[in-house]
Scaffold this motif. Structure first.
Motif, mmCIF file in Angstrom:
data_model
loop_
_atom_site.group_PDB
_atom_site.id
_atom_site.type_symbol
_atom_site.label_atom_id
_atom_site.label_comp_id
_atom_site.label_asym_id
_atom_site.label_seq_id
_atom_site.Cartn_x
_atom_site.Cartn_y
_atom_site.Cartn_z
ATOM 1 N N GLN A 1 0.813 -1.213 0.000
ATOM 2 C CA GLN A 1 0.000 0.000 0.000
ATOM 3 C C GLN A 1 0.852 1.271 0.000
ATOM 4 N N ILE A 2 2.100 1.156 0.362
ATOM 5 C CA ILE A 2 3.009 2.294 0.266
ATOM 6 C C ILE A 2 3.222 2.674 -1.197
ATOM 7 N N ILE A 3 3.298 1.666 -2.042
ATOM 8 C CA ILE A 3 3.764 1.847 -3.413
ATOM 9 C C ILE A 3 2.850 2.765 -4.218
ATOM 10 N N TYR A 4 1.546 2.498 -4.180
ATOM 11 C CA TYR A 4 0.671 3.278 -5.058
ATOM 12 C C TYR A 4 0.556 4.732 -4.623
ATOM 13 N N HIS A 5 0.705 5.015 -3.349
ATOM 14 C CA HIS A 5 0.698 6.411 -2.917
ATOM 15 C C HIS A 5 1.960 7.136 -3.403
ATOM 16 N N TYR A 6 3.100 6.475 -3.281
ATOM 17 C CA TYR A 6 4.354 7.079 -3.744
ATOM 18 C C TYR A 6 4.300 7.307 -5.254
ATOM 19 N N TYR A 7 3.875 6.289 -5.977
ATOM 20 C CA TYR A 7 3.845 6.338 -7.437
ATOM 21 C C TYR A 7 2.924 7.450 -7.932
ATOM 22 N N ALA A 8 1.734 7.544 -7.353
ATOM 23 C CA ALA A 8 0.769 8.550 -7.789
ATOM 24 C C ALA A 8 1.257 9.962 -7.450
ATOM 25 N N SER A 9 1.812 10.145 -6.259
ATOM 26 C CA SER A 9 2.299 11.474 -5.874
ATOM 27 C C SER A 9 3.462 11.912 -6.753
ATOM 28 N N LEU A 10 4.267 10.955 -7.186
ATOM 29 C CA LEU A 10 5.380 11.273 -8.076
ATOM 30 C C LEU A 10 4.887 11.760 -9.434
ATOM 31 N N LYS A 11 3.816 11.160 -9.937
ATOM 32 C CA LYS A 11 3.252 11.583 -11.225
ATOM 33 C C LYS A 11 2.786 13.042 -11.162
ATOM 34 N N LEU A 12 2.158 13.418 -10.053
ATOM 35 C CA LEU A 12 1.705 14.800 -9.921
ATOM 36 C C LEU A 12 2.866 15.757 -9.670
ATOM 37 N N TRP A 13 3.874 15.305 -8.935
ATOM 38 C CA TRP A 13 5.064 16.132 -8.720
ATOM 39 C C TRP A 13 5.738 16.458 -10.056
ATOM 40 N N ASN A 14 5.816 15.472 -10.937
ATOM 41 C CA ASN A 14 6.428 15.684 -12.245
ATOM 42 C C ASN A 14 5.650 16.705 -13.070
ATOM 43 N N GLU A 15 4.336 16.795 -12.843
ATOM 44 C CA GLU A 15 3.512 17.726 -13.609
ATOM 45 C C GLU A 15 3.497 19.128 -13.003
ATOM 46 N N PHE A 16 3.370 19.224 -11.675
ATOM 47 C CA PHE A 16 3.153 20.526 -11.043
ATOM 48 C C PHE A 16 4.355 21.068 -10.271
ATOM 49 N N LYS A 17 5.309 20.213 -9.939
ATOM 50 C CA LYS A 17 6.449 20.594 -9.103
ATOM 51 C C LYS A 17 5.993 21.216 -7.781
ATOM 52 N N GLU A 18 4.879 20.713 -7.285
ATOM 53 C CA GLU A 18 4.371 21.069 -5.970
ATOM 54 C C GLU A 18 4.066 19.773 -5.216
ATOM 55 N N LYS A 19 4.265 19.811 -3.903
ATOM 56 C CA LYS A 19 3.886 18.646 -3.110
ATOM 57 C C LYS A 19 2.376 18.451 -3.170
ATOM 58 N N VAL A 20 1.970 17.212 -3.137
ATOM 59 C CA VAL A 20 0.577 16.864 -3.350
ATOM 60 C C VAL A 20 -0.115 16.545 -2.028
ATOM 61 N N LYS B 1 -15.177 16.120 0.876
ATOM 62 C CA LYS B 1 -15.381 17.052 1.987
ATOM 63 C C LYS B 1 -14.087 17.824 2.280
ATOM 64 N N MET B 2 -12.938 17.212 1.967
ATOM 65 C CA MET B 2 -11.646 17.789 2.343
ATOM 66 C C MET B 2 -10.852 18.322 1.156
ATOM 67 N N LEU B 3 -11.494 18.410 0.014
ATOM 68 C CA LEU B 3 -10.788 18.786 -1.208
ATOM 69 C C LEU B 3 -10.533 20.289 -1.278
ATOM 70 N N ASP B 4 -9.286 20.665 -1.575
ATOM 71 C CA ASP B 4 -8.902 22.055 -1.843
ATOM 72 C C ASP B 4 -8.449 22.118 -3.295
ATOM 73 N N ILE B 5 -9.310 22.663 -4.165
ATOM 74 C CA ILE B 5 -9.025 22.608 -5.603
ATOM 75 C C ILE B 5 -7.857 23.491 -6.012
ATOM 76 N N SER B 6 -7.361 24.327 -5.108
ATOM 77 C CA SER B 6 -6.227 25.186 -5.447
ATOM 78 C C SER B 6 -4.891 24.456 -5.329
ATOM 79 N N LYS B 7 -4.914 23.252 -4.738
ATOM 80 C CA LYS B 7 -3.679 22.507 -4.512
ATOM 81 C C LYS B 7 -3.690 21.188 -5.279
ATOM 82 N N PRO B 8 -2.528 20.755 -5.786
ATOM 83 C CA PRO B 8 -2.477 19.426 -6.395
ATOM 84 C C PRO B 8 -2.949 18.377 -5.385
ATOM 85 N N SER B 9 -3.968 17.609 -5.763
ATOM 86 C CA SER B 9 -4.591 16.698 -4.816
ATOM 87 C C SER B 9 -4.914 15.366 -5.472
#
Length: 469
Positions: free
Chosen positions: A227-246, A386-394
């Protein structure tokens, strides 16, 4: 790397030992003493399986070829990278983790877990036990069906899962599988599991029949690893696109999925906050917001997101251990056991809030999110909005396909009760032009025999008598 017990780091086990026997001597959970750093950016162009193997290798457990074989179980999923990261807004993605055989995120861990345990048990017989609030059960049963040296006893709270989740479990009518409906809720069911795992007499009776006892719940670190893997993998994909922490939003009951995100962050994933979304059973939002874990006067509520109808979140113990060490964890868990609550000090609460935020979502809010969503989402995934902030990579963590929760989907989308689940199931599929897996749709046509509902005191004997057959 060896794993240590969360309540006493002097109790150690290598990965194989912890996988086969996850019951640590003092009742704690086997966990990493220190998580390895993993530079995922070096491997961002790899396929999901190759990336997963590199991350696992960073733990230095050994068994590299076996892990490689285990990851090949994702080839039976219906998406080329096991997960599907679906963009729904400028910076918002849904991480669909339910493209495996039982249409739930538990397949992500239990399919490779099944391969590992089968290989490790070539020279022994194993009884795997699991307690489920809906998704672990079908995924565990499917992972181990028809295996010669492995039996599975799966318990679920009667009336505490969706009807389709129950059908999934009861439909897997194999000689090596036993499904038990339990009188009570999920916490009662999980309590039975924990008691049997630690009961010496039960183990001795199994030993007479040459069986060892194992658990497939997320108390087993073998589950958490994948379960560690898919969170790391997905966050890396967004980091590559936005260069912001997700920000990662996780619908959470037993906390194993959220723990995977926390471990990924500690290992180097570009994750800002992990947001815990609960349903009306808001024990976790109370914990992360107030630093209190209080079961006194709490009554478990049935909601439209039944997999999260939990008050005792097992994997909170691993978080306490990673944050505060074994002595404090032992103290807090003993307080919870003996007094039904514990309280963190202000410094400890601040430490949690550096990594986590939490909120909860009532059923009426959840149904509104389902109706307003641009894509069909199940009631567990809906709590995340309920917890979504659309201004941040999420990243919204989607844990199950909508097909398991047709009555709730109908209620949310059409504002009426579901009269015929089979017909309404097909109605939704047609309206949204979706192809449904045959193994899911044919469940409605099964003619299953009447079930027996077991009282807690009957479970041990029921399992032992079945083991003699």
């Amino acid at each position: 790397m060896t794993l240590v017990e969360s309540r006493n780091i002097n109790n150690k086990a290598d990965f194989k030992e912890a996988l086969i026997n996850p019951n640590a001597p003092q009742g704690g959970l086997y966990s990493p003493l220190n998580l390895p750093y993993f530079d995922g950016e070096k491997y961002s162009e790899l396929s999901y399986n190759d990336f997963a193997l590199k991350l696992i290798e960073s733990f230095e457990f050994g068994y590299e070829e076996l892990f490689k074989k285990a990851l090949q179980s994702y080839e039976k999923f219906d998406h080329h990278s096991a997960i599907e990261l679906k963009k729904i807004d400028d910076k918002i993605y849904i991480n669909e983790l339910w493209h495996g055989p039982t249409r739930a995120f538990k397949d992500m861990a239990l399919q490779p877990f099944g391969v590992l345990l089968n290989e490790f048990s070539k020279d022994k017989k194993i009884l795997i036990m699991c307690a489920t609030s809906g998704d672990t059960g079908p995924a565990t049963l499917k992972s181990f069906e028809n295996l010669e040296n492995i039996r599975v006893a799966c318990m679920y709270p009667n009336g505490g899962t969706s009807s389709l989740q129950e059908l999934q479990m009861r439909a897997l009518d194999k000689d090596n599988l036993k499904v038990l409906a339990i009188e009570g809720n999920f916490d009662d069911t999980q309590r039975i599991l924990k008691n049997l795992l630690s009961k010496e007499e039960f183990r001795k009776n199994l030993k007479i029949q040459d069986y060892e006892l194992c658990a497939a719940n997320s108390v087993n670190f073998g589950r958490i690893l994948f379960q560690i893997i898919y969170h790391y993998y997905a966050s890396l994909k967004l980091w590559n696109e936005f260069k912001e922490k997700v920000e990662i939003i996780v619908p959470s009951g037993n906390f194993g999925n959220a723990l995977g995100a926390y471990y990924a962050k500690k290992m180097g994933a570009k994750i800002a906050k992990i947001k815990i979304a609960s349903n009306a059973n808001n024990i976790l939002s109370e914990f992360f917001n107030e630093g209190v874990y209080d079961l006194r006067d709490k009554i478990l509520k049935k909601t439209i997101s039944p997999a999260m109808d939990i008050l005792i979140s097992s994997n909170i113990e691993r978080l306490l251990f990673d944050k505060f060490g074994d002595l404090r964890t032992n103290e807090l868990m003993n307080l919870l056991k003996n007094q039904n609550y514990f309280t963190l000090n202000q410094k400890e609460l601040q430490s949690l809030q550096e990594d986590f935020e939490a909120d909860f979502c009532e059923d009426n809010e959840c149904m509104r999110f389902i109706k307003e969503s641009k894509t069909l989402i199940d009631p567990h995934t809906a709590t995340c909005f309920k917890m979504l902030d659309i201004s941040k990579p999420s990243i919204i963590t989607s844990t199950a396909e909508w097909t398991k929760f047709t009555p709730s989907m109908i209620k949310a989308i059409f504002e009426r009760d579901c009269i015929d689940e089979k017909e309404d199931f097909r109605l939704l599929a047609k309206k949204f032009n979706l192809e449904i897996k045959e193994e899911i749709s044919k469940l409605f046509d099964l003619n299953l025999k009447d079930k027996r509902v077991c009282k807690s005191e009957e479970v041990e004997n029921e399992i032992l008598e079945w083991m003699k057959k």
